[in-house]
Design a protein around this motif. Structure first.
Motif, short mmCIF file in Angstrom:
data_model
loop_
_atom_site.label_atom_id
_atom_site.label_comp_id
_atom_site.label_asym_id
_atom_site.label_seq_id
_atom_site.Cartn_x
_atom_site.Cartn_y
_atom_site.Cartn_z
N THR A 1 18.27 -8.51 -9.57
CA THR A 1 17.56 -9.11 -9.10
C THR A 1 16.33 -8.61 -8.54
OG1 THR A 1 18.16 -9.94 -6.86
CG2 THR A 1 18.97 -11.05 -8.85
N ALA A 2 14.99 -8.93 -8.39
CA ALA A 2 13.76 -8.53 -7.73
C ALA A 2 14.32 -8.22 -6.28
CB ALA A 2 12.61 -9.39 -7.95
N MET A 3 14.82 -9.35 -5.81
CA MET A 3 15.09 -9.28 -4.21
C MET A 3 16.14 -8.10 -3.89
SD MET A 3 16.57 -12.07 -1.55
CE MET A 3 15.40 -13.29 -1.80
N THR A 4 17.15 -7.96 -4.68
CA THR A 4 18.05 -6.75 -4.68
C THR A 4 17.35 -5.70 -4.72
OG1 THR A 4 19.93 -8.27 -5.34
CG2 THR A 4 20.19 -5.94 -5.32
N LEU A 5 16.58 -5.43 -5.49
CA LEU A 5 15.99 -4.18 -5.91
C LEU A 5 14.98 -3.80 -4.85
CD1 LEU A 5 15.57 -1.50 -8.02
CD2 LEU A 5 13.77 -3.30 -8.94
N GLN A 6 14.18 -4.79 -4.58
CA GLN A 6 13.04 -4.29 -3.32
C GLN A 6 13.80 -4.01 -2.00
OE1 GLN A 6 10.43 -7.65 -2.59
NE2 GLN A 6 9.23 -6.37 -1.29
N SER B 1 1.06 -1.07 0.13
CA SER B 1 0.02 -0.11 0.03
C SER B 1 1.07 1.34 -0.17
CB SER B 1 -0.83 -0.15 1.16
OG SER B 1 -0.13 -0.07 2.57
N GLY B 2 1.93 1.19 0.66
CA GLY B 2 2.96 2.58 0.70
C GLY B 2 3.38 2.67 -0.48
N PHE B 3 4.04 1.46 -1.30
CA PHE B 3 4.55 1.52 -2.49
C PHE B 3 3.47 1.96 -3.52
CE2 PHE B 3 8.54 0.13 -4.39
CZ PHE B 3 8.52 0.65 -5.49
N ALA B 4 2.18 1.93 -3.48
CA ALA B 4 1.37 2.13 -4.21
C ALA B 4 1.10 3.60 -4.52
CB ALA B 4 -0.15 1.60 -3.98
N LYS B 5 1.51 4.48 -3.52
CA LYS B 5 1.37 5.80 -3.76
C LYS B 5 2.56 6.31 -4.26
CE LYS B 5 -1.29 5.69 0.49
NZ LYS B 5 -1.33 6.34 2.21
N THR B 6 3.64 5.68 -4.58
CA THR B 6 4.87 5.99 -5.19
C THR B 6 4.95 6.10 -6.70
OG1 THR B 6 6.03 4.97 -3.35
CG2 THR B 6 7.31 5.84 -5.19
N LEU C 1 8.53 -3.82 -10.22
CA LEU C 1 7.72 -2.72 -9.28
C LEU C 1 6.36 -3.12 -9.30
CD1 LEU C 1 9.63 0.24 -11.34
CD2 LEU C 1 10.15 -0.28 -8.55
N GLN C 2 5.96 -3.38 -10.21
CA GLN C 2 4.47 -3.67 -10.10
C GLN C 2 4.04 -4.84 -9.10
OE1 GLN C 2 3.40 -4.12 -14.20
NE2 GLN C 2 2.80 -2.25 -14.70
N GLU C 3 5.15 -5.75 -9.00
CA GLU C 3 4.97 -6.86 -7.99
C GLU C 3 5.18 -6.35 -6.70
OE1 GLU C 3 7.52 -9.81 -9.32
OE2 GLU C 3 6.51 -10.36 -11.30
#
Length: 546
Positions: free
Chosen positions: A117-122, A4-9, A28-30
């Motif tokens: 990778t997705a993990m690194t980015l997140q 929800s926090g990311f959704a506002k970004t 990012l969408q995930e």
């Protein structure tokens, strides 16, 4: 980071490869992002950032033709298109030292290397966003230009022992310095350094001391910072500014040369080095720095026509002094001259400056016919008009190189009459005069001469030679300084403080003076005495077999 926090970004992904853009967008969408835009080039990214503010920009370093990721960040900051709370993450597959140093130098919020990778980015984004969330009240105050409120909120987070206390301290120090509160800044940085030796705190303390005009302490602290990290680029920039304030231009140039060697992709630092070396009359360094500035300036918001023209002027001066070195840059000069109008436009003023610089270059490289033709055309086109000062200085240089002394003297007289009392203009005119007329440069010559003469009178010939060598480099047309240098070199040789190297330097100084002190010159008698003494010492040196 919660979905929800990311959704506002609001996020912008910038990369010239479709696959990478789409891959990062899906990641990012995930994570829960709903507002993700993409751009395939630097110009596309800037267009979108001018239309809307983004909370996060993920930008590749190499964007193909056009702006690089570094230049995108440069322009976003220049145009103030990033809010203080926004994040800019630079991404690159490059691992070369120059690229890594450029990223470090420009201080993006993070630097990620491909593949990602997705993990690194997140994980990296979660850490950045947690920090931004806690410091948001500070950034909100800065976005409202309320520095006092930002300072108070920084102090509040520091006092609450926030996990981002160090980030708050660093930001608070910058705010105190920018608001001129140097005493409070000094107190903050000392508090930080009491618990940990950090280069940014040492640089900050140096800046606080500089703000209080304590130059010695400022230099000591910035040198300590470089002792902690010899790749701390803000330390080099601050040290150069301290040396500028103290009038130590030779040391300032060495500092900038070292900084450019460590991080060569900063267009502003290359431009500063070019300007300083030109001022110091070190044309070998000036030409190389300006050449780099021209190359780095392509697609940069800091590119200017003046930098290109100064490159041509530096090459002209280098060619006059050392034709062989000058030849190495001839092709670069032709390219710069040929591309100038496409890059900066072909208005009357630009063409006048361009053709004037080209005229001086032709004269310096021996194309006398071409220079005369161009100069005649320029003067005809500007008849009845006031040509730009820099253009007319180029005309003087061209006449000087062609041996057209009468025309040169006429141009100089007109300039001195027109700009009498305009100190800034007179400082520019000084570079084509035998003796400076501006108050600043006259004082500079007097101060160096006074120091050099004091060394000479106390038989410190090494010190005297150093002083007059520096003065001769800064004012290469000043006959009096060259004569003082020759006299100091002779004193050194007589006192046996110098050997073959000093003799060679004395002979080179004599050769320069030979061209500039003709019969009837006001300094002809003194020069004749020094030349005779040099001949005697050179003979003695040869006889002794040294």
């Amino acid at each position: 980071m919660s979905p929800s926090g990311f959704a506002k970004t609001r996020v912008l992904v910038v990369d010239d490869f479709d696959n990478f853009r789409m891959t990062v967008m899906r990641m990012l969408q995930e994570f829960g992002a709903e507002q993700v835009d993409t751009a395939s080039s630097g110009s596309d990214a800037l267009r979108k950032c001018r239309a809307a503010f983004y909370d996060l920009v993920l930008c590749d370093y190499n964007l193909g033709h056009g702006k690089s990721g570094q230049q995108v960040l440069e322009q976003l900051r220049h145009e103030k298109l990033l809010k203080n709370s926004a994040l800019f993450v630079l991404i690159s597959a490059e691992s070369s030292k120059n690229i890594v140093m450029a990223a470090y130098d420009y201080e993006p919020d993070a630097y990620l290397t491909k593949p990602i990778t997705a993990m690194t980015l997140q994980q990296r984004l979660e850490r950045l966003f947690r920090q931004r969330a806690e410091m948001k009240p500070i950034y909100d105050a800065l976005d409202e230009d309320n520095i006092n409120a930002a300072i108070d909120r920084c102090r509040g987070l520091i006092d609450s022992n926030s996990r981002y206390r160090s980030h708050c301290q660093k930001l608070l120090g910058q705010l105190l310095l920018s608001s001129g509160n140097y005493v409070a800044a000094e107190g903050l940085y000392r508090q930080v350094l009491d618990s940990r030796e950090l280069d940014w705190a040492q640089v900050g303390l140096a800046a606080a001391k500089k703000g209080q005009n304590d130059w010695m302490a400022a230099q000591q602290w910035v040198e300590q910072a470089l002792g902690v990290s010899d790749m701390c680029m803000p330390a080099y920039d601050l040290l150069a500014s301290i040396q500028l304030e103290r009038g130590d231009f030779a040391a300032q140039q060495k500092t900038l040369e070292k900084a450019v060697d460590i991080s060569p992709l900063s267009v502003i630092r290359q431009q500063n080095l070019g300007a300083l070396a030109f001022r110091n009359q070190d044309m070998a360094v000036a030409t190389q720095a300006y050449k780099s500035s021209v190359k780095l300036g392509e697609h940069s918001c800091y590119d200017t026509p003046q930098v290109h023209l100064q490159f041509v002027r530096a090459c002209s001066e280098l060619s006059r002094r050392d034709p062989e070195q000058g030849k190495a840059y001839a092709r670069d000069v032709m390219r710069v001259l040929g591309e100038f109008e496409n890059r900066f436009g072909g208005g009357f003023d630009n063409r006048l400056l361009l053709h004037s610089a080209a005229c001086a270059f032709k004269a310096a490289t021996g194309d006398v016919a071409g220079a005369k033709s161009l100069l005649g055309d320029l003067r005809e086109r500007t008849e009845g008009q006031t040509a730009a000062l820099e253009a007319r200085i180029d005309w003087v240089s061209a006449c000087d190189a062609m041996g057209e002394r009468e025309q040169r003297d006429e141009l100089i007289k007109a300039l001195l009459d027109e700009f009498k009392g305009d100190q800034q203009a007179l400082e520019s005119i000084d570079r084509v005069l035998e003796s400076p007329v501006s108050d600043k440069n006259r004082k500079r010559v007097a101060d160096i001469n006074k120091k050099g003469i004091a060394c000479y009178d106390s038989a410190d010939f090494t010190g005297a030679v150093a002083c007059f060598t520096q003065a001769a480099a800064e004012f290469p047309k000043h006959v009096g300084i060259e004569l003082n240098l020759l006299q100091a070199l002779l004193g050194s040789l007589e006192a046996e403080q110098g050997g073959a190297e000093q003799l060679d330097k004395a002979l080179a100084t004599r050769d320069r003076l030979e061209q500039r002190v003709p019969v009837g010159h006001a300094q002809a008698s003194r020069y004749a005495q020094l030349k005779a003494k040099l001949a005697e010492l050179a003979h003695q040196f040869s006889s002794d077999g040294q």
